[in-house]
Design a protein around this motif. Sequence first.
Motif, PDB file in Angstrom:
ATOM      1  N   ALA A  12       0.792  -1.149  -0.088  1.00 45.82           N
ATOM      2  CA  ALA A  12       0.100   0.033  -0.038  1.00 45.82           C
ATOM      3  C   ALA A  12       1.012   1.345  -0.102  1.00 45.82           C
ATOM      4  O   ALA A  12       0.744   2.380  -0.714  1.00 45.82           O
ATOM      5  CB  ALA A  12      -1.076   0.016   1.313  1.00 45.82           C
ATOM      6  N   ALA A  13       1.862   1.242   0.708  1.00 47.31           N
ATOM      7  CA  ALA A  13       2.978   2.355   0.715  1.00 47.31           C
ATOM      8  C   ALA A  13       3.675   2.600  -0.500  1.00 47.31           C
ATOM      9  O   ALA A  13       3.857   3.714  -1.058  1.00 47.31           O
ATOM     10  CB  ALA A  13       3.932   2.074   1.923  1.00 47.31           C
ATOM     11  N   LEU A  14       3.876   1.273  -1.367  1.00 41.62           N
ATOM     12  CA  LEU A  14       4.551   1.442  -2.521  1.00 41.62           C
ATOM     13  C   LEU A  14       3.746   2.295  -3.543  1.00 41.62           C
ATOM     14  O   LEU A  14       4.319   2.838  -4.243  1.00 41.62           O
ATOM     15  CB  LEU A  14       4.944   0.101  -2.974  1.00 41.62           C
ATOM     16  CG  LEU A  14       5.596  -0.157  -4.360  1.00 41.62           C
ATOM     17  CD1 LEU A  14       7.184   0.804  -4.212  1.00 41.62           C
ATOM     18  CD2 LEU A  14       6.042  -1.351  -4.672  1.00 41.62           C
ATOM     19  N   GLU A  15       2.516   1.815  -3.517  1.00 42.35           N
ATOM     20  CA  GLU A  15       1.562   2.370  -4.338  1.00 42.35           C
ATOM     21  C   GLU A  15       1.398   3.986  -4.315  1.00 42.35           C
ATOM     22  O   GLU A  15       1.592   4.910  -5.154  1.00 42.35           O
ATOM     23  CB  GLU A  15      -0.096   1.814  -4.283  1.00 42.35           C
ATOM     24  CG  GLU A  15      -0.948   2.647  -5.161  1.00 42.35           C
ATOM     25  CD  GLU A  15      -0.662   2.378  -6.530  1.00 42.35           C
ATOM     26  OE1 GLU A  15      -1.507   3.080  -7.560  1.00 42.35           O
ATOM     27  OE2 GLU A  15       0.108   1.658  -6.980  1.00 42.35           O
ATOM     28  N   LEU A  16       1.472   4.268  -3.054  1.00 38.21           N
ATOM     29  CA  LEU A  16       1.509   6.009  -2.754  1.00 38.21           C
ATOM     30  C   LEU A  16       2.735   6.472  -3.020  1.00 38.21           C
ATOM     31  O   LEU A  16       2.868   7.650  -3.619  1.00 38.21           O
ATOM     32  CB  LEU A  16       1.114   6.055  -1.396  1.00 38.21           C
ATOM     33  CG  LEU A  16      -0.473   5.745  -0.915  1.00 38.21           C
ATOM     34  CD1 LEU A  16      -0.674   6.125   0.463  1.00 38.21           C
ATOM     35  CD2 LEU A  16      -1.077   6.875  -1.623  1.00 38.21           C
ATOM     36  N   ALA A  17       3.693   5.799  -3.025  1.00 38.68           N
ATOM     37  CA  ALA A  17       5.270   6.273  -3.298  1.00 38.68           C
ATOM     38  C   ALA A  17       5.150   6.479  -4.822  1.00 38.68           C
ATOM     39  O   ALA A  17       5.851   7.363  -5.500  1.00 38.68           O
ATOM     40  CB  ALA A  17       6.394   5.296  -2.932  1.00 38.68           C
ATOM     41  N   ARG A  18       4.371   5.514  -5.582  1.00 36.96           N
ATOM     42  CA  ARG A  18       4.339   5.469  -7.035  1.00 36.96           C
ATOM     43  C   ARG A  18       3.612   6.834  -7.737  1.00 36.96           C
ATOM     44  O   ARG A  18       4.029   7.671  -8.385  1.00 36.96           O
ATOM     45  CB  ARG A  18       3.774   4.562  -7.677  1.00 36.96           C
ATOM     46  CG  ARG A  18       3.747   4.387  -9.280  1.00 36.96           C
ATOM     47  CD  ARG A  18       2.892   3.247  -9.770  1.00 36.96           C
ATOM     48  NE  ARG A  18       1.457   3.379  -9.348  1.00 36.96           N
ATOM     49  CZ  ARG A  18       0.703   4.119 -10.224  1.00 36.96           C
ATOM     50  NH1 ARG A  18       1.004   4.823 -11.039  1.00 36.96           N
ATOM     51  NH2 ARG A  18      -0.582   4.168  -9.763  1.00 36.96           N
ATOM     52  N   LEU A  19       2.361   7.125  -6.775  1.00 32.23           N
ATOM     53  CA  LEU A  19       1.491   8.112  -7.234  1.00 32.23           C
ATOM     54  C   LEU A  19       2.422   9.446  -6.939  1.00 32.23           C
ATOM     55  O   LEU A  19       1.960  10.445  -7.498  1.00 32.23           O
ATOM     56  CB  LEU A  19       0.203   8.153  -6.388  1.00 32.23           C
ATOM     57  CG  LEU A  19      -0.820   6.852  -6.906  1.00 32.23           C
ATOM     58  CD1 LEU A  19      -1.900   6.821  -5.868  1.00 32.23           C
ATOM     59  CD2 LEU A  19      -1.140   7.179  -8.417  1.00 32.23           C
ATOM     60  N   THR A  20       2.666   9.727  -5.811  1.00 29.54           N
ATOM     61  CA  THR A  20       3.380  10.875  -5.203  1.00 29.54           C
ATOM     62  C   THR A  20       4.745  10.948  -5.741  1.00 29.54           C
ATOM     63  O   THR A  20       5.678  12.121  -5.426  1.00 29.54           O
ATOM     64  CB  THR A  20       3.233  11.041  -3.867  1.00 29.54           C
ATOM     65  OG1 THR A  20       3.886   9.988  -2.969  1.00 29.54           O
ATOM     66  CG2 THR A  20       1.829  11.016  -3.324  1.00 29.54           C
ATOM     67  N   ARG A  21       5.310  10.012  -6.392  1.00 31.70           N
ATOM     68  CA  ARG A  21       6.822  10.089  -6.575  1.00 31.70           C
ATOM     69  C   ARG A  21       7.872  10.194  -5.651  1.00 31.70           C
ATOM     70  O   ARG A  21       8.819  10.970  -5.973  1.00 31.70           O
ATOM     71  CB  ARG A  21       7.225  11.051  -8.093  1.00 31.70           C
ATOM     72  CG  ARG A  21       6.106  10.583  -9.185  1.00 31.70           C
ATOM     73  CD  ARG A  21       6.502  11.594 -10.321  1.00 31.70           C
ATOM     74  NE  ARG A  21       5.483  11.563 -11.340  1.00 31.70           N
ATOM     75  CZ  ARG A  21       5.541  12.472 -12.344  1.00 31.70           C
ATOM     76  NH1 ARG A  21       6.414  13.232 -12.592  1.00 31.70           N
ATOM     77  NH2 ARG A  21       4.734  12.101 -13.289  1.00 31.70           N
ATOM     78  N   SER A  22       7.562   9.684  -4.592  1.00 30.28           N
ATOM     79  CA  SER A  22       8.518   9.962  -3.272  1.00 30.28           C
ATOM     80  C   SER A  22       9.503   8.898  -3.086  1.00 30.28           C
ATOM     81  O   SER A  22       9.236   7.816  -2.883  1.00 30.28           O
ATOM     82  CB  SER A  22       7.490   9.986  -2.081  1.00 30.28           C
ATOM     83  OG  SER A  22       8.297  10.040  -0.998  1.00 30.28           O
ATOM     84  N   THR A  23      10.776   9.450  -3.311  1.00 31.12           N
ATOM     85  CA  THR A  23      11.970   8.820  -3.157  1.00 31.12           C
ATOM     86  C   THR A  23      12.141   8.017  -1.849  1.00 31.12           C
ATOM     87  O   THR A  23      12.491   6.933  -1.529  1.00 31.12           O
ATOM     88  CB  THR A  23      13.151   9.499  -3.519  1.00 31.12           C
ATOM     89  OG1 THR A  23      13.196   9.953  -4.802  1.00 31.12           O
ATOM     90  CG2 THR A  23      14.382   8.677  -3.375  1.00 31.12           C
TER      91      THR A  23
END
Length: 468
Positions: A421-432
């Motif tokens: 779930a965190a990875l999906e939000l990292a993808r959406l927000t492009r958070s390194t």
Amino acid sequence: MSEAWRALGQQLAQFRKAAGYTQHSLAPKALSARSTIANTEVGRQRPDCAFWGRCDALLDTGGVLTAAYDRVLVLQQQYRRDSSTAALHTMIARAEAACPPPTNQNQPPYRAPVQHEASARNSADNPDIVTAMAAQERIHQAHLSRRALLQAVPGSLMAALPETSPTHKTKTVRVDPAIVDHFTRMRCVLVESDNRIGAATILPTVRGQLGLIAEYRRATQGPLHDALLATEARWAEFTGWLSDDLGERAAGDWWIAQALTMAQEAGDTEFTGYVFARMAQRAAEALDQDRVHGLARAAARSGSKRAQVQAFATVHTAHAHAIDGNTSRFQAAINDAHHLIADIAPDQGLGAFCTTSYVRAHEGDCWLRLGRPHAAIECFHQALGTWPESYQRDRGLYLARTAAAHLAADEPEQAANTALAALELARLTRSTRVHHHVTTISSQLTAHTTAPAVAQLHAALTAAATPA
């Protein structure tokens, strides 16, 4: 001019080598290509101010490269003005050769001949421009059409003529005070954008606006100058935050230091306290125990009157005690933070993000530091249950930390599912930053690769790392 650009490029090369970067390793961090770095260092390419600002931050130059770039621009503008003036004088001389000025003091001055109706209409569209130049202590005038002037002087030189570009830089100009509110509102929009689409997308815009604010600030004096400086401090801190989220720790260090200096120079007590608390936050992330304590105390001594800023500083005092392993002092500090914001109505002011949910999430962080993963999981779930919908990137961050707590509690399936779930939000927000946390959790789950959720996490990370 070519030599000036080469000299600037050589400075970049020297700083790059001193910082231990190759052209290949610096290029992605400077948001450019390797060829851009190579061509810039030999003077063949001339990047804009944003590029030099990024290099200053990455190479920790203290702004030397941006200042040198500004000097080259001044030199270039002077060169263009001199060239345009020479071209204009040549043109006027040719015009005077065709219509020489009067030599007899009693002779009436030259006047344009009477025009026919058709030529008069043409003149209305292209009015005469009276140009003047000093020669042998006399002012000579020539009447030239605007069309002739535009044809005689190249466009690149027209831009540097005195009418559009003064030959000297004024120390003060008229700046509308409403510009401060404009930049404040724009920053709020970009903060919201950061939460949804990530730092990489908006950082170039933020850096560009910082340069514009600095230009306005340099052109003013008095209270408006201080207001613009305080605004610039807020934008610099925001730039540091974005740099941190992109994994550019050195750039974050530089921008947060700039923000502190500007806030203190502007006499902005509230923001000075806030920046000290931000610095304590960054020290806690680096497990720098002594610095966390010192910076949290500095934030408390700043005299901030906002409960949210006080709570923000107190949260990081709690982190310092957790790093020390002092459970009782950590709990006392976190209870103080909860108490400070217990009855505060939501607003959009400084530290508005420091809500009960935020404090609860950091309480979970501290329990995780203290080796109490089940207490951490409970705090994270409470925090995420009331987390603001707009703070998507931060939700991803605390989901990643929840996954770390499940892993510490020997719950690999829950850890993998939460990390997904965190990875999906990292993808959406492009958070390194979030992506890095998820990658760390995945690497710690290698002993559980047969679990379906763990296998799915590994596959998702592999897919994310594969170029489209």
